[in-house]
Design a protein around this motif. Sequence first.
Motif, PDB file in Angstrom:
ATOM      1  N   VAL A  15      38.406 -10.411 125.982  1.00 47.06           N
ATOM      2  CA  VAL A  15      38.974 -11.707 125.610  1.00 47.06           C
ATOM      3  C   VAL A  15      40.442 -11.547 125.206  1.00 47.06           C
ATOM      4  O   VAL A  15      41.295 -12.368 125.570  1.00 47.06           O
ATOM      5  N   CYS A  16      40.752 -10.492 124.476  1.00 47.19           N
ATOM      6  CA  CYS A  16      42.147 -10.246 124.077  1.00 47.19           C
ATOM      7  C   CYS A  16      43.034 -10.012 125.295  1.00 47.19           C
ATOM      8  O   CYS A  16      44.144 -10.545 125.373  1.00 47.19           O
ATOM      9  N   GLN A  17      42.542  -9.235 126.237  1.00 44.40           N
ATOM     10  CA  GLN A  17      43.316  -8.972 127.438  1.00 44.40           C
ATOM     11  C   GLN A  17      43.510 -10.244 128.256  1.00 44.40           C
ATOM     12  O   GLN A  17      44.603 -10.507 128.768  1.00 44.40           O
ATOM     13  N   ALA A  18      42.435 -11.048 128.375  1.00 43.34           N
ATOM     14  CA  ALA A  18      42.541 -12.300 129.120  1.00 43.34           C
ATOM     15  C   ALA A  18      43.503 -13.269 128.434  1.00 43.34           C
ATOM     16  O   ALA A  18      44.307 -13.935 129.095  1.00 43.34           O
ATOM     17  N   SER A  19      43.445 -13.337 127.098  1.00 45.90           N
ATOM     18  CA  SER A  19      44.338 -14.217 126.355  1.00 45.90           C
ATOM     19  C   SER A  19      45.790 -13.798 126.521  1.00 45.90           C
ATOM     20  O   SER A  19      46.684 -14.636 126.663  1.00 45.90           O
ATOM     21  N   ARG A  20      46.027 -12.477 126.499  1.00 47.92           N
ATOM     22  CA  ARG A  20      47.385 -11.987 126.701  1.00 47.92           C
ATOM     23  C   ARG A  20      47.900 -12.338 128.098  1.00 47.92           C
ATOM     24  O   ARG A  20      49.043 -12.762 128.268  1.00 47.92           O
ATOM     25  N   LEU A  21      47.019 -12.214 129.083  1.00 43.71           N
ATOM     26  CA  LEU A  21      47.403 -12.573 130.447  1.00 43.71           C
ATOM     27  C   LEU A  21      47.716 -14.057 130.551  1.00 43.71           C
ATOM     28  O   LEU A  21      48.721 -14.453 131.157  1.00 43.71           O
ATOM     29  N   TRP A  22      46.852 -14.898 129.961  1.00 42.80           N
ATOM     30  CA  TRP A  22      47.097 -16.342 129.988  1.00 42.80           C
ATOM     31  C   TRP A  22      48.423 -16.682 129.306  1.00 42.80           C
ATOM     32  O   TRP A  22      49.158 -17.544 129.776  1.00 42.80           O
ATOM     33  N   ALA A  23      48.711 -16.035 128.189  1.00 46.03           N
ATOM     34  CA  ALA A  23      49.956 -16.308 127.468  1.00 46.03           C
ATOM     35  C   ALA A  23      51.175 -15.940 128.324  1.00 46.03           C
ATOM     36  O   ALA A  23      52.160 -16.686 128.371  1.00 46.03           O
TER      37      ALA A  23
ATOM     38  N   ALA B  51      28.014 -14.616 136.882  1.00 43.09           N
ATOM     39  CA  ALA B  51      26.956 -13.613 136.952  1.00 43.09           C
ATOM     40  C   ALA B  51      27.537 -12.217 137.015  1.00 43.09           C
ATOM     41  O   ALA B  51      27.005 -11.282 136.412  1.00 43.09           O
ATOM     42  N   ALA B  52      28.632 -12.071 137.741  1.00 40.18           N
ATOM     43  CA  ALA B  52      29.276 -10.762 137.813  1.00 40.18           C
ATOM     44  C   ALA B  52      29.755 -10.324 136.440  1.00 40.18           C
ATOM     45  O   ALA B  52      29.618  -9.161 136.048  1.00 40.18           O
ATOM     46  N   PHE B  53      30.311 -11.272 135.670  1.00 42.36           N
ATOM     47  CA  PHE B  53      30.765 -10.946 134.316  1.00 42.36           C
ATOM     48  C   PHE B  53      29.580 -10.522 133.451  1.00 42.36           C
ATOM     49  O   PHE B  53      29.647  -9.554 132.703  1.00 42.36           O
TER      50      PHE B  53
ATOM     51  N   ALA C 133      31.129  -2.964 128.085  1.00 39.53           N
ATOM     52  CA  ALA C 133      31.210  -2.824 129.524  1.00 39.53           C
ATOM     53  C   ALA C 133      30.905  -1.394 129.918  1.00 39.53           C
ATOM     54  O   ALA C 133      30.829  -0.494 129.090  1.00 39.53           O
ATOM     55  N   GLY C 134      30.752  -1.215 131.257  1.00 40.51           N
ATOM     56  CA  GLY C 134      30.449   0.119 131.737  1.00 40.51           C
ATOM     57  C   GLY C 134      31.528   1.111 131.378  1.00 40.51           C
ATOM     58  O   GLY C 134      31.277   2.282 131.153  1.00 40.51           O
ATOM     59  N   GLY C 135      32.773   0.671 131.309  1.00 37.12           N
ATOM     60  CA  GLY C 135      33.872   1.566 130.978  1.00 37.12           C
ATOM     61  C   GLY C 135      34.137   1.656 129.494  1.00 37.12           C
ATOM     62  O   GLY C 135      35.138   2.246 129.085  1.00 37.12           O
ATOM     63  N   GLY C 136      33.273   1.066 128.658  1.00 42.25           N
ATOM     64  CA  GLY C 136      33.450   1.137 127.220  1.00 42.25           C
ATOM     65  C   GLY C 136      34.240  -0.024 126.644  1.00 42.25           C
ATOM     66  O   GLY C 136      34.501  -0.053 125.445  1.00 42.25           O
ATOM     67  N   GLN C 137      34.603  -0.998 127.456  1.00 36.66           N
ATOM     68  CA  GLN C 137      35.379  -2.140 126.979  1.00 36.66           C
ATOM     69  C   GLN C 137      34.442  -3.183 126.388  1.00 36.66           C
ATOM     70  O   GLN C 137      33.451  -3.555 127.001  1.00 36.66           O
ATOM     71  N   THR C 138      34.749  -3.664 125.188  1.00 35.83           N
ATOM     72  CA  THR C 138      33.926  -4.681 124.558  1.00 35.83           C
ATOM     73  C   THR C 138      34.356  -6.058 125.030  1.00 35.83           C
ATOM     74  O   THR C 138      35.430  -6.238 125.601  1.00 35.83           O
ATOM     75  N   VAL C 139      33.488  -7.032 124.758  1.00 41.28           N
ATOM     76  CA  VAL C 139      33.810  -8.416 125.113  1.00 41.28           C
ATOM     77  C   VAL C 139      35.066  -8.870 124.371  1.00 41.28           C
ATOM     78  O   VAL C 139      35.911  -9.572 124.926  1.00 41.28           O
ATOM     79  N   ALA C 140      35.198  -8.468 123.098  1.00 43.31           N
ATOM     80  CA  ALA C 140      36.376  -8.853 122.320  1.00 43.31           C
ATOM     81  C   ALA C 140      37.651  -8.305 122.955  1.00 43.31           C
ATOM     82  O   ALA C 140      38.677  -9.000 123.011  1.00 43.31           O
ATOM     83  N   GLN C 141      37.592  -7.064 123.430  1.00 39.52           N
ATOM     84  CA  GLN C 141      38.760  -6.492 124.098  1.00 39.52           C
ATOM     85  C   GLN C 141      39.078  -7.233 125.387  1.00 39.52           C
ATOM     86  O   GLN C 141      40.240  -7.481 125.703  1.00 39.52           O
TER      87      GLN C 141
END
Length: 208
Positions: free
Chosen positions: A32-40, A10-12, A22-30
């Motif tokens: 996902v890319c950041q999360a994928s990079r972190l997971w990698a 819900a927070a997401f 997002a409120g800071g201008g970040q898109t969902v695609a961005q």
Amino acid sequence: MSASHPGPDAAFHRKYDHDGVAGGGQTVAQFVCQASRLWAIVLVANVVGCFIAAATIAYGMVLPDALLPAFDEISRHNMAIPAAEGFARAIPAGILIAALVWMLPQAVGPNFWLITLFTWLIGVCGFTHIVAGSVEMAWMLITGQLGIVAALTGFFLPVLAGNIVGGTLIFTFLAWAQVHEEIPAQQNEDGAPSDAKSKGRKLHSNAH
């Protein structure tokens, strides 16, 4: 789960509006890319640690010689699991680890026993996990009992895919089913326009 504590899904959802910004201008695609990079990064660091552990066991004389045949037998057994079966066994392991991550923020007291319980369940149930199993894969590679192609196609990639399916897709659906009814109400509380208000605004603009 109450509306006052809607959880991470819900927070997401509150963070991103209907246009995926997002409120800071970040898109969902961005995101996902950041999360994928972190997971990698986390995955690579864990696999490197597994190879260090396997090399230490093989050449560091940290285990008595009497235990090495047992460790070798366990590694042989796990690496002999067919790729399709390894994928299937990895799905519930991914769900368990995702559930563990979900529960840790709400856990009361030390997290050690909760982590121990979930990792024990993976072992006792015979599930496969990309991090835990990579120690055995690394052992087989270091000792020359397994080739890199066989390691990747027979263990690493199928188990990684199964963990992703279980931990990301299935658990996400389970979490979403738990909180999806709370999200519209929470959006209205946060100032997002309801459907009735949106329709009213459209009629008003058409009238002018």
